[in-house]
Design a protein around this motif. Structure first.
Motif, PDB file in Angstrom:
ATOM      1  N   ASN A  64       0.863  -0.812  -0.404  1.00 45.06           N
ATOM      2  CA  ASN A  64      -0.109   0.119   0.083  1.00 45.06           C
ATOM      3  C   ASN A  64       1.053   1.559   0.004  1.00 45.06           C
ATOM      4  OD1 ASN A  64      -1.627   1.965   0.302  1.00 45.06           O
ATOM      5  ND2 ASN A  64      -2.887   1.426   2.481  1.00 45.06           N
ATOM      6  N   SER A  65       0.516   2.031  -1.691  1.00 46.89           N
ATOM      7  CA  SER A  65       2.087   2.859  -1.305  1.00 46.89           C
ATOM      8  C   SER A  65       1.201   4.385   0.218  1.00 46.89           C
ATOM      9  CB  SER A  65       1.679   4.203  -3.034  1.00 46.89           C
ATOM     10  OG  SER A  65      -0.010   3.902  -2.973  1.00 46.89           O
ATOM     11  N   HIS A  66       0.121   4.078   0.578  1.00 49.41           N
ATOM     12  CA  HIS A  66      -0.337   5.106   1.572  1.00 49.41           C
ATOM     13  C   HIS A  66       0.192   4.786   2.902  1.00 49.41           C
ATOM     14  CE1 HIS A  66      -4.258   6.213  -1.344  1.00 49.41           C
ATOM     15  NE2 HIS A  66      -3.092   7.259  -1.270  1.00 49.41           N
TER      16      HIS A  66
ATOM     17  N   GLU B 104       3.716   5.774   2.024  1.00 55.15           N
ATOM     18  CA  GLU B 104       3.914   7.464   2.355  1.00 55.15           C
ATOM     19  C   GLU B 104       3.680   7.732   4.041  1.00 55.15           C
ATOM     20  OE1 GLU B 104       0.544   8.562  -0.219  1.00 55.15           O
ATOM     21  OE2 GLU B 104       2.157   7.508  -1.901  1.00 55.15           O
ATOM     22  N   SER B 105       2.984   7.244   4.895  1.00 57.72           N
ATOM     23  CA  SER B 105       3.283   7.423   5.725  1.00 57.72           C
ATOM     24  C   SER B 105       4.187   7.182   7.365  1.00 57.72           C
ATOM     25  CB  SER B 105       1.501   6.461   6.443  1.00 57.72           C
ATOM     26  OG  SER B 105       2.507   5.375   7.112  1.00 57.72           O
TER      27      SER B 105
ATOM     28  N   ALA C  31     -10.086   7.873  -0.084  1.00 62.72           N
ATOM     29  CA  ALA C  31      -8.297   8.624   0.380  1.00 62.72           C
ATOM     30  C   ALA C  31      -8.814  10.356   0.565  1.00 62.72           C
ATOM     31  CB  ALA C  31      -7.182   8.026   0.163  1.00 62.72           C
TER      32      ALA C  31
ATOM     33  N   SER D 134      -9.172  12.566   3.733  1.00 65.72           N
ATOM     34  CA  SER D 134      -8.150  14.133   4.238  1.00 65.72           C
ATOM     35  C   SER D 134      -9.068  14.975   3.889  1.00 65.72           C
ATOM     36  CB  SER D 134      -6.800  14.392   3.026  1.00 65.72           C
ATOM     37  OG  SER D 134      -6.966  14.760   2.677  1.00 65.72           O
TER      38      SER D 134
ATOM     39  N   THR E 208      -4.064   3.200   8.737  1.00 66.98           N
ATOM     40  CA  THR E 208      -3.442   3.997   7.376  1.00 66.98           C
ATOM     41  C   THR E 208      -1.743   2.909   6.736  1.00 66.98           C
ATOM     42  OG1 THR E 208      -4.235   6.088   6.952  1.00 66.98           O
ATOM     43  CG2 THR E 208      -2.255   5.346   5.315  1.00 66.98           C
TER      44      THR E 208
ATOM     45  N   ARG F 175      -4.315  -1.353  -0.252  1.00 71.60           N
ATOM     46  CA  ARG F 175      -5.296   0.156  -0.363  1.00 71.60           C
ATOM     47  C   ARG F 175      -6.892  -0.342   0.377  1.00 71.60           C
ATOM     48  NH1 ARG F 175      -3.724   4.610  -4.658  1.00 71.60           N
ATOM     49  NH2 ARG F 175      -1.664   4.972  -4.458  1.00 71.60           N
TER      50      ARG F 175
ATOM     51  N   ASP G 257      -7.964   4.527   4.307  1.00 70.63           N
ATOM     52  CA  ASP G 257      -6.664   5.393   4.072  1.00 70.63           C
ATOM     53  C   ASP G 257      -6.633   6.640   3.718  1.00 70.63           C
ATOM     54  OD1 ASP G 257      -4.793   2.824   4.320  1.00 70.63           O
ATOM     55  OD2 ASP G 257      -4.963   3.398   1.705  1.00 70.63           O
TER      56      ASP G 257
ATOM     57  N   PRO H  44      -4.515  10.171   2.479  1.00 73.38           N
ATOM     58  CA  PRO H  44      -3.024  10.311   1.774  1.00 73.38           C
ATOM     59  C   PRO H  44      -2.278  11.552   2.313  1.00 73.38           C
ATOM     60  CG  PRO H  44      -5.174  11.317   1.273  1.00 73.38           C
ATOM     61  CD  PRO H  44      -5.873  10.896   2.342  1.00 73.38           C
TER      62      PRO H  44
ATOM     63  N   SER I 150       0.395  13.705  -0.258  1.00 80.35           N
ATOM     64  CA  SER I 150       0.138  13.917  -1.185  1.00 80.35           C
ATOM     65  C   SER I 150      -1.131  14.668  -1.199  1.00 80.35           C
ATOM     66  CB  SER I 150      -0.296  12.800  -1.862  1.00 80.35           C
ATOM     67  OG  SER I 150      -1.295  11.806  -1.936  1.00 80.35           O
TER      68      SER I 150
END
Length: 617
Positions: free
Chosen positions: A375-377, A380-381, A442, A446, A488, A494, A498, A500, A503
């Protein structure tokens, strides 16, 4: 470019666009089938290439010149609708070409004993050199002699190559005497001749008049526009006036004491870059992903949206190689590049290259039980946990590229505020749910957090660009939204819950706490699965007129091999110059990070960068 083969780059096609009004061209496009239009453009491009070859021959170009002879080092290239002479330079980059022009100009003036000083030009990346107007004729004579030995051009200030005149002709200088500021450029091209660095990468020559006993600038700058000239000059690095990539050297130059001091608009803090990267062909990674999908990792199998874990999300076409080339070419002010991976390394990557740090997920995740993750999220966290990461950094996916020279001011204000780049696309209304596209879910999450904290409602998504981030903002988010941050981090794929963080949330939270502002960036997103993908890539290659661009697809293409060839061909032509992060051709290393770290450095194989044109000053 001579014989480029790109139907969008030919001068005949360009002339058609210039002559035929936009409304008329749209009418033609509606009536003429796309395949027929493409065939006509290709025919025009072929005719243009043949005509260009004839001009090259007439201007003294050589198809089979001796490799070490003078004819080999100079090429005739097409710039717009003109043919210009350019020096063939292996490893040519945009910023190095600009620094080279500054170096050649100050070296010529220094060698001839002509008084001069470098100027901190206001709001311009183009370097500037000042000469007293009383010495103009002497400077012209010297430069004309230099241009006879090294072909180049002079013209009015601007990025217009069409206005540049051959620097070795007296009539050129006669025509330019009504201008107080000139652009001087020795053109450079790389070995493939895909890249040509001309007027936009030159150096400005200013002629300062003496007015009432004071030497006065012909145009404004940010420091000194007039002074009583008592002959005081100091030495300073040429890099102060023109950014020089770290692999090059140019030495010192003359300037005024006032131009050596830091200015409020200078970026005095380091800026790093962070990439997240995955190799979908790695059998170890693929097995772990399949286990996580099936629930065999000791947790229930997740319910995934069709776009949360499809193969298109993980497809690698060596985009990282070319994204690194884009940084090398257009953003050499970056200090360190941190590559965050799942214990993987591209076989072509030189992990011992200066300025590169390869980081395993296990080194940054605060809770190791969240690994492995796909999971890219989640990844990134955890970016702000990278050891040694600068306070200010850019976060890039490997499908994001720099398209032309940019400076740090595009991403950060000199006082440290980060910028973000909003899209016209809106976050859909309503709460997030399992049926939402992952990107929409996502965005909704946010929005809910910002509304909860600040009472404002965000609506816009962010562009797929480099994301300027601050570690202190990310650390605050981890504390303020601890529960959402934890969920997350622990979502292996994903999920509708999640956030983001890198981003989206960072930018809006930073804005509301006075640490981020909106910015502007000329950007384009190209859907590689779209029907017009090839045409849009050709146009981008021909014009090179975007600051950054993203090449992506969210669904699997019906002909992956054809799509792969299309993308690789485009990237190789847009970014033909290898970066210092690549092993030499034919040399590869292990693809597991642990194996790389266990080995001694492969060999002394660095690309050698001599001083620019043998610079000693």
């Amino acid at each position: 470019m001579v014989g480029s083969g790109n139907p969008e780059s030919g001068s005949l096609v360009s002339a058609y666009r210039a002559i035929v009004p936009t409304t008329a061209r749209r009418g033609i496009a509606r009536k003429v089938p796309t395949p027929l239009r493409s065939a006509v453009k290709q025919s025009l491009s072929t005719v243009d290439a043949v005509r260009s070859a004839a001009v090259v021959w007439a201007m003294g170009g050589r198809r089979n010149a001796p490799r070490h002879g003078g004819a080999y080092s100079v090429r005739v290239v097409r710039v717009g609708n003109r043919h210009m002479r350019a020096r063939l330079v292996e490893g040519a980059t945009a910023w190095a070409a600009r620094a080279r022009n500054l170096h050649l100009l100050v070296t010529a003036l220094e060698s001839a004993g002509i008084d001069h000083f470098c100027v901190r030009s206001s709001g311009r990346d183009v370097p500037a050199v000042a000469v007293p107007a009383a010495l103009r004729r002497e400077a012209e004579a010297v430069l004309r002699a230099v241009f006879e030995a090294a072909p180049g051009y002079a013209g009015p200030v601007g990025d217009d190559d069409g206005a540049m005149q051959p620097g070795d002709e007296e009539r050129s200088w006669s025509r330019l005497r009504r201008h107080d500021v000139l652009r001087v450029a020795w053109y450079v091209t790389d070995l493939t001749q895909e890249l040509v660095f001309g007027a936009a990468f030159g150096c400005d020559l200013e002629f300062w008049e003496k007015v009432d006993g004071r030497l006065t600038a012909p145009r404004p700058n940010s420091v000194v526009t007039d002074f009583v000239d008592v002959g005081e000059r100091v030495e300073a690095p040429q890099a102060l006036f023109s950014l020089i990539p770290g692999a090059y050297a140019t030495g010192l130059t003359r300037t005024l004491p006032e131009f050596t001091q830091p200015l409020p608009e200078d970026h005095l803090f380091p800026i790093d870059v962070v990439y997240t990267w995955v190799d979908d062909s790695d059998p170890v990674w693929a097995a772990e992903r399949d286990e996580a999908r099936s629930g065999r990792l000791g947790v229930p199998a997740p319910r995934l949206h069709s776009q949360a874990a499809n193969d298109a999300r993980f497809t690698s076409r060596d985009e990282l190689r070319y994204s690194l080339r884009s940084l090398h070419q257009y953003a050499p002010w970056v200090r360190t590049i941190h590559l965050v991976t799942a214990g993987q390394v591209p076989s072509w990557l030189d992990t011992d290259a200066p300025g590169l740090n390869v980081v395993d997920h296990r080194e940054i995740f605060s809770d190791p039980s969240a690994l492995p993750t796909f999971n890219s999220h989640a990844i990134e966290s955890q970016l702000h946990h990278i050891e040694g990461l600068s306070e200010h950094f850019l976060y890039l996916n490997d499908d994001v590229f720099f398209g032309r020279p940019l400076n740090a001011g595009r991403f950060f204000h000199p006082n440290g505020l980060s910028k973000f780049f909003q899209s016209k696309a809106l976050v859909p209304s309503g709460p997030s749910g399992p049926e939402d596209l992952p990107v929409n879910a996502a965005g909704k999450n946010s929005r809910a957090l910002i509304e909860r904290s600040f009472g404002t409602r965000i609506a816009q998504k962010m562009k797929h660009t480099p994301h300027p981030l601050r570690r202190d903002v990310l650390a605050d988010i981890e504390l303020v939204y601890a529960d959402e941050h934890h969920r997350t981090q622990h979502a292996r794929f994903r999920s509708p819950e999640d956030v983001p963080i890198a981003s989206s949330l960072h930018h809006y939270y930073g804005f509301h706490t006075g640490r981020a502002t909106t910015g502007n960036l000329r950007y384009v997103y190209i859907d590689l699965a779209g029907d017009l993908a090839q045409r849009r890539l050709d146009t981008l290659l021909a014009r090179r007129n975007f600051d950054t661009f993203c090449l992506n697809d969210t669904v699997v293409h019906p002909d992956p091999e054809a799509q792969d060839r299309m993308v690789r061909s485009f990237l190789e032509r847009y970014f033909p110059v290898p970066s210092r992060f690549e092993l030499p051709p034919g040399v590869t290393g292990p693809t597991r990070l642990a194996d790389r770290r266990a080995l001694r450095p492969l060999a002394a194989h660095r690309y050698a960068y001599a001083p620019i044109d043998g610079a000693s000053r």
